[in-house]
Design a protein around this motif. Structure first.
Motif, PDB file in Angstrom:
ATOM      1  N   SER A  89      39.796  32.441  40.871  1.00  0.00           N
ATOM      2  CA  SER A  89      41.119  33.203  41.432  1.00  0.00           C
ATOM      3  C   SER A  89      42.458  32.902  41.040  1.00  0.00           C
ATOM      4  O   SER A  89      42.357  31.095  41.218  1.00  0.00           O
ATOM      5  CB  SER A  89      40.422  33.418  42.733  1.00  0.00           C
ATOM      6  N   VAL A  90      43.462  33.655  41.318  1.00  0.00           N
ATOM      7  CA  VAL A  90      44.573  33.010  41.427  1.00  0.00           C
ATOM      8  C   VAL A  90      45.316  33.700  42.955  1.00  0.00           C
ATOM      9  O   VAL A  90      44.969  34.620  42.638  1.00  0.00           O
ATOM     10  CB  VAL A  90      45.791  33.517  40.528  1.00  0.00           C
ATOM     11  N   TYR A  91      45.840  33.134  43.511  1.00  0.00           N
ATOM     12  CA  TYR A  91      45.927  32.789  44.922  1.00  0.00           C
ATOM     13  C   TYR A  91      47.084  33.766  45.068  1.00  0.00           C
ATOM     14  O   TYR A  91      47.373  34.373  46.153  1.00  0.00           O
ATOM     15  CB  TYR A  91      46.158  31.510  45.360  1.00  0.00           C
ATOM     16  N   LEU A  92      48.053  33.223  43.666  1.00  0.00           N
ATOM     17  CA  LEU A  92      49.995  34.485  44.427  1.00  0.00           C
ATOM     18  C   LEU A  92      49.110  35.801  44.185  1.00  0.00           C
ATOM     19  O   LEU A  92      49.537  36.598  44.375  1.00  0.00           O
ATOM     20  CB  LEU A  92      50.555  33.552  42.828  1.00  0.00           C
ATOM     21  N   GLN A  93      48.227  36.475  42.749  1.00  0.00           N
ATOM     22  CA  GLN A  93      47.744  37.716  43.161  1.00  0.00           C
ATOM     23  C   GLN A  93      47.090  38.269  44.529  1.00  0.00           C
ATOM     24  O   GLN A  93      46.837  38.712  44.944  1.00  0.00           O
ATOM     25  CB  GLN A  93      46.386  37.719  42.049  1.00  0.00           C
ATOM     26  N   TRP A  94      46.514  37.160  45.080  1.00  0.00           N
ATOM     27  CA  TRP A  94      45.884  37.725  46.155  1.00  0.00           C
ATOM     28  C   TRP A  94      46.708  38.018  47.234  1.00  0.00           C
ATOM     29  O   TRP A  94      46.674  38.647  48.241  1.00  0.00           O
ATOM     30  CB  TRP A  94      44.225  36.578  46.887  1.00  0.00           C
TER      31      TRP A  94
END
Length: 199
Positions: free
Chosen positions: A54-59
């Motif tokens: 998971s990429v936090y920036l995408q979320w």
């Protein structure tokens, strides 16, 4: 100096104090952005807990774009809550209008949510209709609750405004009554003062 203001004037303070007041639109955007940050953090944490990459920036981008939809919807929904005041004699009609506005707005939000998620996460639009349908079944009630909460907040603002107007009217009537009583006392005292000065 009046403590009341026109209900559509959203940027001036009630008491005309020299302190700068935070504009209401900034509070609305800040609130929904905070909701987006919390949701992004929870989603990212959930993905890490099940050991999915998971990429936090995408979320974060996805959540900010999704939840700031309500930043745009909040002012008109608050206006509807104030305009379609349920305390009036036409509460059933007003409730029906709110329902007719709330359901399509929820559908627009959920469609926007799915489209934004697909776009930010780089997924395919192949099953778009199924995803929107699933979102409506699972998150439709939540979106309707958000809409209802905003309507209730608008209703509370209208109730507060009417209550303040009533309080001002009561104070003005009390002031007029006191002045009338003082005028009556003055008129009663003036003849006595005149006759006492003659004697």
């Amino acid at each position: 100096m009046t403590l009341l203001r026109h209900r559509d004037d959203l940027s001036t303070p009630l008491n005309n104090s020299p302190k700068a007041r935070i504009p209401r639109w900034l509070i609305i955007v800040g609130f929904w952005s905070a909701v987006g940050v919390v949701i992004a953090t929870l989603s990212h944490t959930r993905m890490l807990a099940v050991e999915r990459p998971s990429v936090y920036l995408q979320w974060l981008v996805e959540s900010l774009l999704i939840w700031n939809f309500w930043s745009l919807a909040t002012p008109p929904v608050l206006w509807l809550g104030r305009r379609l005041y349920l305390g009036s004699g036409r509460w059933l009609r007003n409730l029906a209008i709110l329902f007719v506005v709330g359901v399509p707005l929820t559908l627009v939000f959920l469609t926007y949510q799915v489209a934004t998620s697909i776009w930010v996460m780089g997924e395919s639009f192949d099953r778009f209709y199924l995803q929107v349908t699933g979102q409506f079944v699972w998150f439709g009630p939540c979106s309707l609750m958000i809409f209802s909460g905003l309507v209730i907040l608008g209703y509370a603002q209208e109730y507060r405004r009417r209550w303040q107007e009533r309080e001002v009217a009561v104070r003005e009537l009390e002031t007029q009554l006191t002045r009338a009583q003082l005028d009556v006392l003055k008129s009663q005292l003036q003849p006595h003062f005149f006759f006492n000065t003659l004697n």
